[in-house]
Motif scaffolding. Structure first.
Motif, PDB file in Angstrom:
ATOM      1  N   UNK A 179       0.711  -1.236   0.028  1.00  0.00           N
ATOM      2  CA  UNK A 179       0.122   0.122   0.193  1.00  0.00           C
ATOM      3  C   UNK A 179       0.817   1.464  -0.025  1.00  0.00           C
ATOM      4  N   UNK A 180       2.069   1.278   0.537  1.00  0.00           N
ATOM      5  CA  UNK A 180       2.947   2.301   0.339  1.00  0.00           C
ATOM      6  C   UNK A 180       3.774   2.559  -0.854  1.00  0.00           C
ATOM      7  N   UNK A 181       4.434   1.643  -1.356  1.00  0.00           N
ATOM      8  CA  UNK A 181       5.346   1.953  -2.451  1.00  0.00           C
ATOM      9  C   UNK A 181       4.811   1.165  -3.828  1.00  0.00           C
ATOM     10  N   UNK A 182       3.684   0.227  -3.563  1.00  0.00           N
ATOM     11  CA  UNK A 182       3.264  -0.614  -4.758  1.00  0.00           C
ATOM     12  C   UNK A 182       4.294  -1.656  -5.114  1.00  0.00           C
ATOM     13  N   UNK A 183       4.979  -2.090  -4.537  1.00  0.00           N
ATOM     14  CA  UNK A 183       6.042  -3.167  -4.661  1.00  0.00           C
ATOM     15  C   UNK A 183       5.360  -4.483  -4.401  1.00  0.00           C
ATOM     16  N   UNK A 184       5.914  -5.512  -4.999  1.00  0.00           N
ATOM     17  CA  UNK A 184       5.017  -6.670  -5.254  1.00  0.00           C
ATOM     18  C   UNK A 184       4.819  -7.520  -3.910  1.00  0.00           C
ATOM     19  N   UNK A 185       3.862  -7.933  -3.333  1.00  0.00           N
ATOM     20  CA  UNK A 185       3.463  -8.737  -2.263  1.00  0.00           C
ATOM     21  C   UNK A 185       3.043  -9.971  -2.673  1.00  0.00           C
ATOM     22  N   UNK A 186       3.518 -11.178  -2.289  1.00  0.00           N
ATOM     23  CA  UNK A 186       3.005 -12.426  -3.060  1.00  0.00           C
ATOM     24  C   UNK A 186       2.040 -13.099  -2.119  1.00  0.00           C
TER      25      UNK A 186
END
Length: 108
Positions: free
Chosen positions: A10-17
């Motif tokens: 939610x903060x950086x739009x990095x991937x979370x599996x």
């Protein structure tokens, strides 16, 4: 894995599996974003905790009932209960990912 949904931080739009979200299903735990390092929490911790307690009690009562009535063998009761809880965990994880129910705790 292409079959399992994934989400973003939610903060950086990095991937979370999918499996990272599954590891935070235990209420009041967090995971680290691999991109920005922020702690990611579940949005509805208490509701999920109460749901898990309710499901565990439901499986316990159904298992004891099946064993007392000799409806199923002990190994089949155990296997059915474990498969049910595992399936529910996958379903809840997919729902959390699709609803984007993850938040980052802000320290102000």
């Amino acid at each position: 894995m292409a079959l399992l949904p994934h989400t973003t931080c939610p903060h950086c739009n990095g991937p979370v599996t999918f499996f990272e979200v599954m590891s935070v299903l235990t209420p009041f735990q967090a995971i680290d974003c691999s991109t920005c390092g922020e702690l990611i929490f579940l949005k509805h911790k208490v509701e999920l905790f109460l749901l898990s307690i309710g499901l565990a009690l439901m499986v316990l009562v159904a298992s004891v009932w099946a064993l007392l009535l000799d409806a199923l063998s002990a190994i089949l009761v155990y296997s059915t209960g474990a498969a049910f809880l595992l399936g529910v965990e996958f379903l809840i994880t997919a729902t959390i990912i699709l609803k984007k129910d993850l938040v980052v705790r802000r320290n102000k």
